[in-house]
Design an enzyme around this catalytic site. Structure first.
Site, PDB file in Angstrom:
ATOM      1  CD  GLU A 129      10.901 -45.273 -84.685  1.00  0.00           C
ATOM      2  OE1 GLU A 129      10.704 -46.275 -84.097  1.00  0.00           O
ATOM      3  OE2 GLU A 129      11.908 -44.998 -85.301  1.00  0.00           O
ATOM      4  CG  HIS A 168      15.771 -42.570 -78.157  1.00  0.00           C
ATOM      5  ND1 HIS A 168      14.531 -42.339 -78.813  1.00  0.00           N
ATOM      6  CD2 HIS A 168      15.967 -43.717 -79.188  1.00  0.00           C
ATOM      7  CE1 HIS A 168      13.992 -43.251 -79.750  1.00  0.00           C
ATOM      8  NE2 HIS A 168      15.033 -44.131 -79.794  1.00  0.00           N
ATOM      9  CG  ASP A 225      16.289 -43.380 -83.231  1.00  0.00           C
ATOM     10  OD1 ASP A 225      16.521 -44.614 -82.246  1.00  0.00           O
ATOM     11  OD2 ASP A 225      15.754 -43.640 -83.796  1.00  0.00           O
ATOM     12  CG  ASP A 226      19.451 -46.107 -84.620  1.00  0.00           C
ATOM     13  OD1 ASP A 226      19.704 -47.144 -83.998  1.00  0.00           O
ATOM     14  OD2 ASP A 226      18.309 -46.006 -84.694  1.00  0.00           O
ATOM     15  CG  HIS A 286      11.545 -47.190 -79.404  1.00  0.00           C
ATOM     16  ND1 HIS A 286      12.437 -47.404 -78.454  1.00  0.00           N
ATOM     17  CD2 HIS A 286      12.134 -46.719 -80.378  1.00  0.00           C
ATOM     18  CE1 HIS A 286      13.514 -46.897 -78.890  1.00  0.00           C
ATOM     19  NE2 HIS A 286      13.445 -46.629 -80.213  1.00  0.00           N
TER      20      HIS A 286
HETATM   21  N1  HPA Z   1      12.996 -47.829 -83.895  1.00  0.00           N
HETATM   22  C1  HPA Z   1      12.673 -48.777 -83.271  1.00  0.00           C
HETATM   23  N2  HPA Z   1      13.836 -49.446 -83.046  1.00  0.00           N
HETATM   24  C2  HPA Z   1      15.047 -49.524 -83.165  1.00  0.00           C
HETATM   25  C3  HPA Z   1      15.172 -48.090 -83.793  1.00  0.00           C
HETATM   26  C4  HPA Z   1      14.197 -47.108 -83.982  1.00  0.00           C
HETATM   27  O1  HPA Z   1      14.435 -46.133 -84.734  1.00  0.00           O
HETATM   28  N3  HPA Z   1      16.670 -47.924 -83.843  1.00  0.00           N
HETATM   29  C5  HPA Z   1      17.076 -49.214 -83.265  1.00  0.00           C
HETATM   30  N4  HPA Z   1      15.879 -50.056 -83.122  1.00  0.00           N
HETATM   31 ZN    ZN Z   2      15.019 -45.647 -80.939  1.00  0.00          ZN
END
Ligand code: HPA
Ligand code: ZN
Length: 336
Positions: free
Chosen positions: A200, A17, A278-279, A197
């Site tokens: 979250e 992810h 994630d990012d 996703h």
């Molecule tokens: N959540 C949803 N969409 C996304 C995310 C995230 O953490 N990062 C990049 N797109």
């Molecule tokens: Zn994500």
């Protein structure tokens, strides 16, 4: 490097992810802005980092999409992917299943023939030079209509046989998974794997829908499933992998502190949890940092960390022989 750092980086693992656009470090953002003549609303790298103070998912996404505007040419996507794969390799990643957001680029007039050859060139070199194994997950933006996702899927046709999976990301609240069933069915007919996703920020119902309507093979995040005991039991029974991203959840306000994260509680309830970044350019750490900081905050043992790494390998979509080889390698890591 602490002994925990050393141990974590030495664990063969899969990262399942990570959004490639979320690996754009401020230094590369500036370099690409200059190369492409894109104006950024920041005066320096420090100024960019100072803007990374988020309250929720949307406050992050606004900055993330703005940052992606510097990505224009094939070489930019190659540079971005190359930088990520080197960092992942240094963290012990043997297998990376990497998400990308085509609609973010198509909307700006940057098409598949720019970003796909960029990604694929970088992947081919990294597979040869570093021995890392990679797959691409084409993710649809759920704040856009399903018709746009279907059109995007059609446009990606020349690349269908190099894609691993499709996914679903962006703003979760008010964009339920079931809306995207038509494009997930289409992807399955093309033999692609499916992930989404869910949970979250959204409610347990969205996780149920990702399982029962979209019929995905992994849930990205899933942390909001915790209060629904029946759902947690279902995740455990099915051994449905959750690709958790602890530093991301704290940065976006899902948990006030890393110490409050439910990763260990969900593991203890039998859920197949994995750790991912994630990012990472936005949330303060790559996958190794996510393992180390989560271990420190939640008191994870060396055995827990081995279980998390094994889960990540088992939950990947890599060929069975490759998974078996990485799991064998994992079993030989000395516990120090
Ligand atoms: N959540 C949803 N969409 C996304 C995310 C995230 O953490 N990062 C990049 N797109
Ligand atoms: Zn994500």
């Amino acid at each position: 490097m602490s002994s925990l750092d050393h141990f974590v980086r030495g664990l063969p693992k899969a990262e399942l992810h990570v959004h490639i656009e979320g690996t754009l470090e401020p230094e590369l953002m500036f370099e690409l802005a200059e190369r492409n003549g894109v104006r950024l609303p920041y005066s320096s790298v420090d100024d960019v980092r100072a803007a990374y103070s988020f309250t929720d998912l949307q406050s992050f996404l606004d900055i993330y999409y703005a940052g992606a505007s510097v990505l224009c040419e094939q070489q930019d996507f190659d540079d971005l992917m190359t930088a990520y794969l080197h960092r992942a390799h240094a963290d012990g990643v043997r297998r990376a299943e990497i998400m990308f957001d085509p609609q973010t680029h198509l909307e700006r007039g940057v098409d598949f023939d720019a970003f796909m050859p960029g990604f694929l060139g970088a992947i081919e070199r990294a597979e040869a030079e570093l021995g890392i194994s990679c797959g691409l997950i084409m993710s649809f933006l759920r704040h856009m209509p399903v018709e746009s996702a279907i059109e995007t899927f059609a446009e990606s046709a020349p690349y269908h046989d190099v894609l691993l999976a499709v996914g679903l990301d962006s703003s979760e609240i008010d964009h339920p998974p079931a809306d995207f069933l038509p494009v997930f069915e289409l992807a399955r007919r093309h033999q692609l794997h499916t992930v989404a996703h869910a949970g979250e920020e959204g409610p347990p119902e969205y996780v149920w829908a990702a399982l029962d309507v979209l019929r995905v093979e992994r849930i990205d995040h899933g942390v909001k499933a915790e209060p629904d005991a029946e759902l947690v039991a279902r995740l455990a029974t099915d051994q449905m992998p959750l690709t958790m991203c602890p530093l991301s959840n704290v940065a976006l306000g899902g948990f006030a502190r890393l110490e409050d994260h439910n990763l260990k509680r969900m593991m203890d309830r039998g859920v197949k949890v994995t750790i991912n970044s994630d990012d990472p350019a936005y949330f303060g750490g790559y996958v190794g940092d996510n393992y180390v900081q989560t271990a420190e905050a939640l008191g994870l043992t060396r055995d827990d960390l081995v279980t998390l790494a094994a889960n990540s390998i088992e939950a990947s979509f890599a060929p069975d022989e490759a998974k078996a080889a990485w799991l064998d390698e994992l079993r030989t890591v000395p516990v120090v």
